[in-house]
Design a protein around this motif. Structure first.
Motif, mmCIF file in Angstrom:
data_model
loop_
_atom_site.group_PDB
_atom_site.id
_atom_site.type_symbol
_atom_site.label_atom_id
_atom_site.label_comp_id
_atom_site.label_asym_id
_atom_site.label_seq_id
_atom_site.Cartn_x
_atom_site.Cartn_y
_atom_site.Cartn_z
ATOM 1 N N ALA A 354 0.838 -1.211 0.000
ATOM 2 C CA ALA A 354 0.000 0.000 0.000
ATOM 3 C C ALA A 354 0.868 1.254 0.000
ATOM 4 C CB ALA A 354 -0.924 -0.012 1.215
ATOM 5 N N GLY A 355 1.953 1.226 0.772
ATOM 6 C CA GLY A 355 2.859 2.371 0.779
ATOM 7 C C GLY A 355 3.517 2.598 -0.571
ATOM 8 N N ALA A 356 3.856 1.496 -1.255
ATOM 9 C CA ALA A 356 4.452 1.620 -2.595
ATOM 10 C C ALA A 356 3.457 2.246 -3.565
ATOM 11 C CB ALA A 356 4.903 0.249 -3.097
ATOM 12 N N ARG A 357 2.179 1.871 -3.439
ATOM 13 C CA ARG A 357 1.166 2.460 -4.311
ATOM 14 C C ARG A 357 0.960 3.944 -4.001
ATOM 15 N NH1 ARG A 357 -3.393 -1.843 -3.328
ATOM 16 N NH2 ARG A 357 -1.892 -2.663 -1.840
ATOM 17 N N LEU A 358 1.053 4.311 -2.728
ATOM 18 C CA LEU A 358 0.964 5.733 -2.376
ATOM 19 C C LEU A 358 2.130 6.506 -2.998
ATOM 20 C CD1 LEU A 358 -0.155 5.527 1.364
ATOM 21 C CD2 LEU A 358 -1.426 6.595 -0.500
ATOM 22 N N ASN A 359 3.315 5.918 -2.946
ATOM 23 C CA ASN A 359 4.473 6.569 -3.580
ATOM 24 C C ASN A 359 4.285 6.670 -5.093
ATOM 25 O OD1 ASN A 359 5.803 6.866 -1.140
ATOM 26 N ND2 ASN A 359 6.917 4.931 -1.330
ATOM 27 N N GLU A 360 3.695 5.627 -5.675
ATOM 28 C CA GLU A 360 3.441 5.658 -7.118
ATOM 29 C C GLU A 360 2.469 6.779 -7.468
ATOM 30 O OE1 GLU A 360 1.658 2.840 -10.718
ATOM 31 O OE2 GLU A 360 1.970 2.002 -8.711
ATOM 32 N N LEU A 361 1.467 6.978 -6.605
ATOM 33 C CA LEU A 361 0.515 8.065 -6.841
ATOM 34 C C LEU A 361 1.219 9.415 -6.846
ATOM 35 C CD1 LEU A 361 -2.636 7.033 -4.763
ATOM 36 C CD2 LEU A 361 -2.423 7.160 -7.250
ATOM 37 N N ASP A 362 2.210 9.587 -5.967
ATOM 38 C CA ASP A 362 2.973 10.839 -5.956
ATOM 39 C C ASP A 362 3.700 11.043 -7.287
ATOM 40 O OD1 ASP A 362 2.156 11.381 -3.377
ATOM 41 O OD2 ASP A 362 3.926 10.480 -2.444
ATOM 42 N N VAL A 363 4.277 9.959 -7.799
ATOM 43 C CA VAL A 363 4.989 10.053 -9.079
ATOM 44 C C VAL A 363 4.015 10.371 -10.208
ATOM 45 C CG1 VAL A 363 6.358 8.781 -10.761
ATOM 46 C CG2 VAL A 363 6.824 8.496 -8.324
ATOM 47 N N VAL A 364 2.870 9.653 -10.223
ATOM 48 C CA VAL A 364 1.871 9.893 -11.269
ATOM 49 C C VAL A 364 1.317 11.306 -11.146
ATOM 50 C CG1 VAL A 364 -0.342 9.133 -12.220
ATOM 51 C CG2 VAL A 364 1.296 7.450 -11.396
ATOM 52 N N ASP A 365 1.165 11.796 -9.912
ATOM 53 C CA ASP A 365 0.708 13.175 -9.703
ATOM 54 C C ASP A 365 1.688 14.177 -10.313
ATOM 55 O OD1 ASP A 365 -1.780 13.327 -8.612
ATOM 56 O OD2 ASP A 365 -1.117 13.238 -6.533
ATOM 57 N N ALA A 366 2.976 13.930 -10.095
ATOM 58 C CA ALA A 366 3.989 14.840 -10.645
ATOM 59 C C ALA A 366 3.942 14.830 -12.175
ATOM 60 C CB ALA A 366 5.376 14.430 -10.154
ATOM 61 N N VAL A 367 3.800 13.635 -12.764
ATOM 62 C CA VAL A 367 3.699 13.537 -14.220
ATOM 63 C C VAL A 367 2.435 14.245 -14.703
ATOM 64 C CG1 VAL A 367 3.436 11.946 -16.159
ATOM 65 C CG2 VAL A 367 5.033 11.400 -14.309
ATOM 66 N N GLY A 368 1.324 14.039 -13.973
ATOM 67 C CA GLY A 368 0.079 14.677 -14.351
ATOM 68 C C GLY A 368 0.150 16.191 -14.253
ATOM 69 N N SER A 369 0.847 16.700 -13.231
ATOM 70 C CA SER A 369 1.007 18.150 -13.086
ATOM 71 C C SER A 369 1.807 18.727 -14.252
ATOM 72 C CB SER A 369 1.701 18.464 -11.760
ATOM 73 O OG SER A 369 0.913 18.062 -10.663
ATOM 74 N N ARG A 371 1.999 17.413 -17.194
ATOM 75 C CA ARG A 371 1.136 17.316 -18.366
ATOM 76 C C ARG A 371 0.133 18.467 -18.392
ATOM 77 N NH1 ARG A 371 -1.195 12.224 -17.663
ATOM 78 N NH2 ARG A 371 0.758 11.303 -18.379
ATOM 79 N N MET A 372 -0.426 18.786 -17.221
ATOM 80 C CA MET A 372 -1.377 19.901 -17.141
ATOM 81 C C MET A 372 -0.716 21.217 -17.517
ATOM 82 S SD MET A 372 -4.532 19.192 -16.386
ATOM 83 C CE MET A 372 -5.131 20.706 -15.650
ATOM 84 N N LEU A 373 0.527 21.407 -17.088
ATOM 85 C CA LEU A 373 1.256 22.627 -17.451
ATOM 86 C C LEU A 373 1.459 22.704 -18.962
ATOM 87 C CD1 LEU A 373 3.957 22.835 -14.624
ATOM 88 C CD2 LEU A 373 2.003 24.355 -14.948
ATOM 89 N N ASN A 374 1.799 21.565 -19.557
ATOM 90 C CA ASN A 374 1.993 21.544 -21.016
ATOM 91 C C ASN A 374 0.693 21.856 -21.749
ATOM 92 O OD1 ASN A 374 4.694 20.872 -20.737
ATOM 93 N ND2 ASN A 374 4.317 18.669 -20.818
ATOM 94 N N TYR A 375 -0.413 21.245 -21.285
ATOM 95 C CA TYR A 375 -1.700 21.517 -21.910
ATOM 96 C C TYR A 375 -2.086 22.982 -21.756
ATOM 97 C CZ TYR A 375 -2.559 16.480 -22.436
ATOM 98 O OH TYR A 375 -2.488 15.162 -22.798
ATOM 99 N N THR A 376 -1.870 23.518 -20.564
ATOM 100 C CA THR A 376 -2.221 24.923 -20.315
ATOM 101 C C THR A 376 -1.411 25.845 -21.210
ATOM 102 O OG1 THR A 376 -2.776 24.407 -18.007
ATOM 103 C CG2 THR A 376 -2.376 26.716 -18.547
#
Length: 420
Positions: A354-369, A371-376
């Motif tokens: 579960a902790g590894a998945r939480l860390n993965e979410l942080d990484v995916v969040d950073a990638v998503g952020s 991506r959002m900057l690029n789209y904006t």
């Protein structure tokens, strides 16, 4: 060529309207901050902007999905932390209860504490999220996954599925673990566990106790095979294996002489690369005493944290007032402590996942952020207004409109009658 007054007025009016339209258009752009206010302003950019805007909206949905997934995983991780503390506390109590200096009253007091931990574990296993859904029931999340049966044992009523949530275009993430994974499983590294029990599941009638089992040869041809030692009489036993339907005696391990009831020396019994030491006097015969030696989590010994607690509470509540009950106490506590060790390792493994998945979410969040900057930025390049150019254009259109107005006034005043 004669130019009529009507023609001059129509030409001047058209020029005024055009200048005013251009002026209003740039005014609207400045007011909205967008270069492309209507698709007709720049059809190609407007078309691309629609695609970018849709991709941006999908990314925002995934971001919201990650928030939900993070909440579920955080709740699960917090509960598993509490389960870890409860299992450690239970193991500490069993170590304390193993002392020969304790009286029956002392052990009954420990059983009372163990009951509190047991009820606490049931509560944690039936925890819900903020929406009233049970966390560890799989897809069957509208009812408590763990319930007490009529015989007092805890039964799992959920399913074997794991709820998943799409947190990115290419990632479907498990956001919860079911109750089987947490409370009825062992890690792959779990070894052998011994249990003193008869065919009908009742405690042994004799006072045979065991130490071990210990793995001595992982290269043994039969390593990994579950077996049991069944006493055919007070001084003989068979080593039996399960063929899928019945327990059958191993030909080379039939009617073996038992010497663990002589003096204070224990007898070692070795099979399938595993050794266990036996000591005490058994009661043999039909449904005689037996010692099961099985891999934790195997077919013959299903892991169950609640069952382990129930067995430990049972022996601690009953007075150990004869040799058979004392042997049952010692054997059950030894088995329970091994089971708790395996349960603790399993909960820690699931918690780490579960902790590894939480860390993965942080990484995916950073990638998503990013991506959002690029789209904006892309969207801004397509439709947003350059204010410096716009203000310059605004001033130019204002001057043009004023010039058109002045020209119209001057032309309107022209007449041949002025020269007659």
């Amino acid at each position: 060529m004669r130019i009529s007054s009507v023609t001059m007025f129509e030409t001047s009016t058209a020029s005024l309207n055009r200048q005013q339209s251009d002026f209003l258009k740039i005014s609207q752009q400045i007011a909205s901050g967008r270069r492309v206010v209507n698709p007709s302003d720049d059809p190609q950019s407007a078309s691309r902007a629609v695609g970018v805007d849709q991709a941006k909206a999908v990314t925002e949905q995934f971001r919201d999905s990650r928030v939900s997934a993070r909440n579920s995983l955080s709740q699960s991780e917090s509960i598993m932390n509490s389960v870890t503390d409860a299992v450690i506390s239970a193991k500490t109590l069993l170590v304390q209860a193993s002392s020969d200096t304790l009286s029956d009253v002392d052990r009954e007091s420990i059983a009372s504490e163990l009951k509190g931990l047991y009820e606490s574990l049931i509560g944690q296993a039936n925890a819900t999220d903020g929406n009233g859904r049970y966390l560890f029931g799989g897809y069957k999340d509208n009812a408590p996954p763990f319930v007490k049966a009529a015989d007092g044992t805890v039964q799992y009523q959920g399913d074997n599925n794991v709820r998943e949530q799409r947190v990115d275009a290419s990632r479907l993430m498990p956001v919860n673990d079911n109750g089987i994974t947490i409370f009825k499983s062992v890690p792959s590294s779990a070894g052998y566990v011994a249990e003193a029990t008869k065919d009908d599941g009742s405690p042994n009638s004799g006072n045979v106790t065991f130490r071990g089992p210990q793995v001595t040869d992982v290269n043994d041809a039969d390593y990994g095979t579950d077996f049991r030692i069944t006493f055919t009489s007070d001084d003989t036993f068979n080593v039996e294996t399960f063929d899928g339907t019945n327990w059958t005696a191993v030909p080379a391990q039939t009617s073996v002489a038992y010497t663990g009831n002589i003096g204070d020396s224990a007898q070692q019994v070795s099979f399938a690369g595993v050794t266990i030491e036996l000591e005490g006097t058994p009661v043999g015969g039909v449904n005689g005493d037996s010692i099961l030696v099985a891999q934790a989590g195997g077919e013959q010994r299903e892991p169950n944290l609640f069952r382990t607690m129930e067995q430990a509470i049972r022996v601690l509540e009953n007075p150990a007032d004869n040799p058979a009950k004392k042997a049952d106490l010692r054997n059950t506590l030894n088995t329970s402590m091994r089971d708790l060790d395996n349960a603790l390792d399993n909960v820690l493994t699931v918690r780490a996942s579960a902790g590894a998945r939480l860390n993965e979410l942080d990484v995916v969040d950073a990638v998503g952020s990013n991506r959002m900057l690029n789209y904006t930025q892309t969207l801004s390049d397509l439709v947003d207004l350059d204010y410096a150019d716009a203000i310059s254009e605004y001033s130019l259109r204002q001057v043009g409109m004023q010039a058109a107005q002045k020209a119209f006034v001057d032309i309107k005043g022209l007449s041949l009658f002025n020269y007659m």
